[in-house]
Design an enzyme around this catalytic site. Structure first.
Site, PDB file in Angstrom:
ATOM      1  N   GLY A  11       2.873  -2.609   2.612  1.00  0.00           N
ATOM      2  CA  GLY A  11       2.453  -3.806   3.333  1.00  0.00           C
ATOM      3  C   GLY A  11       1.055  -3.762   3.917  1.00  0.00           C
ATOM      4  N   THR A  12       0.166  -2.968   3.307  1.00  0.00           N
ATOM      5  CA  THR A  12      -1.200  -2.949   3.849  1.00  0.00           C
ATOM      6  C   THR A  12      -1.907  -4.290   3.604  1.00  0.00           C
ATOM      7  OG1 THR A  12      -2.143  -1.957   1.847  1.00  0.00           O
ATOM      8  CG2 THR A  12      -1.434  -0.444   3.585  1.00  0.00           C
ATOM      9  N   ASN A  13      -1.567  -4.955   2.512  1.00  0.00           N
ATOM     10  CA  ASN A  13      -2.162  -6.283   2.289  1.00  0.00           C
ATOM     11  C   ASN A  13      -1.605  -7.305   3.272  1.00  0.00           C
ATOM     12  OD1 ASN A  13      -4.097  -6.422  -0.140  1.00  0.00           O
ATOM     13  ND2 ASN A  13      -2.464  -5.046  -0.810  1.00  0.00           N
ATOM     14  N   MET A  89       7.201  -6.334  -6.162  1.00  0.00           N
ATOM     15  CA  MET A  89       7.244  -5.704  -7.481  1.00  0.00           C
ATOM     16  C   MET A  89       8.200  -6.365  -8.476  1.00  0.00           C
ATOM     17  SD  MET A  89       4.855  -3.663  -7.090  1.00  0.00           S
ATOM     18  CE  MET A  89       4.856  -2.537  -8.484  1.00  0.00           C
ATOM     19  N   LEU A  92       8.741 -13.356  -9.954  1.00  0.00           N
ATOM     20  CA  LEU A  92       9.366 -14.401  -9.146  1.00  0.00           C
ATOM     21  C   LEU A  92      10.048 -15.412 -10.069  1.00  0.00           C
ATOM     22  CD1 LEU A  92       9.569 -14.939  -6.142  1.00  0.00           C
ATOM     23  CD2 LEU A  92       7.543 -16.377  -6.324  1.00  0.00           C
ATOM     24  N   ASN A 106      -0.746 -13.952  -6.124  1.00  0.00           N
ATOM     25  CA  ASN A 106      -0.457 -12.528  -6.291  1.00  0.00           C
ATOM     26  C   ASN A 106      -1.770 -11.760  -6.257  1.00  0.00           C
ATOM     27  OD1 ASN A 106       1.164 -10.215  -6.852  1.00  0.00           O
ATOM     28  ND2 ASN A 106       0.489 -10.299  -8.980  1.00  0.00           N
ATOM     29  N   HIS A 108      -3.533  -8.129  -7.710  1.00  0.00           N
ATOM     30  CA  HIS A 108      -3.326  -7.047  -8.668  1.00  0.00           C
ATOM     31  C   HIS A 108      -4.517  -6.099  -8.602  1.00  0.00           C
ATOM     32  CE1 HIS A 108      -1.612  -5.048 -12.091  1.00  0.00           C
ATOM     33  NE2 HIS A 108      -2.826  -4.995 -12.609  1.00  0.00           N
TER      34      HIS A 108
HETATM   35  C1  GRF Z   1      -1.454  -3.388  -3.987  1.00  0.00           C
HETATM   36  O1  GRF Z   1      -2.285  -2.450  -4.624  1.00  0.00           O
HETATM   37  C2  GRF Z   1      -1.342  -4.637  -4.810  1.00  0.00           C
HETATM   38  O2  GRF Z   1      -2.484  -4.923  -5.539  1.00  0.00           O
HETATM   39  C3  GRF Z   1      -0.198  -4.303  -5.740  1.00  0.00           C
HETATM   40  O3  GRF Z   1       0.704  -3.555  -4.959  1.00  0.00           O
HETATM   41  C4  GRF Z   1      -0.008  -2.893  -3.926  1.00  0.00           C
HETATM   42  C5  GRF Z   1       0.657  -3.250  -2.638  1.00  0.00           C
HETATM   43  O4  GRF Z   1       0.206  -2.502  -1.565  1.00  0.00           O
HETATM   44  N1  GRF Z   1       0.367  -5.516  -6.302  1.00  0.00           N
HETATM   45  P1  GRF Z   1       0.645  -2.877  -0.092  1.00  0.00           P
HETATM   46  O5  GRF Z   1       2.173  -2.920  -0.047  1.00  0.00           O
HETATM   47  O6  GRF Z   1       0.045  -4.194   0.279  1.00  0.00           O
HETATM   48  O7  GRF Z   1       0.120  -1.758   0.768  1.00  0.00           O
END
Ligand code: GRF
Length: 200
Positions: A11-13, A89, A92, A106, A108
């Site tokens: 969940g860093t994003n 992952m 959807l 999304n 990537h």
């Molecule tokens: C990210 O690298 C994103 O591009 C990919 O999965 C990873 C998720 O990382 N789809 P996080 O859970 O947001 O840390």
């Protein structure tokens, strides 16, 4: 702009999006976080931010359709405008995509269409590319194939390892995803088929 964020991992994003909202850099609000994994650290992050965070267990549903129907119920129940996949992952389901046409995003960790799939960073590194990067795109019914909203390159240096490359890519992700969402929130995004234009 009310965001429903789908996650499976650390969940860093999600955190980068929450931080951008909090800092006033992104005129949006995360209204719910849904995970298909009970142990996703993203759920902890959502809890810390005081957000409704849900684990929806695929195994509790008869098939993908029923599972996706539940996800859709949650998203609609929270009044979500945009669905943001942030490390989610799974593909959807069509029902969700149809309910949010061109409103599902999304991220990537490669320059699509190169190196789609779950191990993009490693695949690009092992292929020996000198330039890779990050893509934010609208999601459709094919993994990593929807219209591209934003891309930024990351150079692979001679002394990079998969780990250092990963760190560089995540750093770009954490800037690019909030920026791409901000462009949508500001009404600057025009979609014509596969072509997505950003107005000044
Ligand atoms: C990210 O690298 C994103 O591009 C990919 O999965 C990873 C998720 O990382 N789809 P996080 O859970 O947001 O840390």
């Amino acid at each position: 702009m009310r965001l429903g964020v789908l996650v499976s991992g650390s969940g860093t994003n999600l955190q980068a999006i929450l931080d951008a909202c909090e800092a006033g850099d992104l005129p949006a609000e995360v209204v719910c976080v849904v995970s298909d994994r009970e142990d996703a650290y993203a759920l902890v992050r959502a809890g810390c931010a005081g957000l409704p965070a849900m684990f929806i267990d695929r195994k509790a549903y008869r098939d993908e359709d029923e599972f996706n129907h539940e996800i859709l119920d949650v998203l609609q129940g929270c009044g979500v405008d945009y669905v943001v996949m942030a490390g989610y992952m799974r593909l959807l389901g069509k029902e969700v995509l149809d309910a949010f046409p061109m409103h599902v995003l999304n991220i990537h960790p490669t320059l699509l269409p190169s190196f789609p799939g779950a191990h993009g960073i490693r695949d690009a590194f092992e292929y020996g590319v000198k330039v890779t990067g990050v893509t934010v795109h609208f999601a459709n019914e094919v993994f990593d194939r929807g219209p591209i909203l934003a891309q930024e390159e990351v150079h692979v240096d001679d002394d990079d390892t998969v780990e250092t490359l990963e760190a560089k890519i995540h750093k770009v992700e954490h800037r690019l995803y909030p920026a791409a969402l901000k462009a949508i929130a500001s009404g600057r995004v025009r979609v014509e088929g596969r072509i997505v234009r950003l107005e000044p």
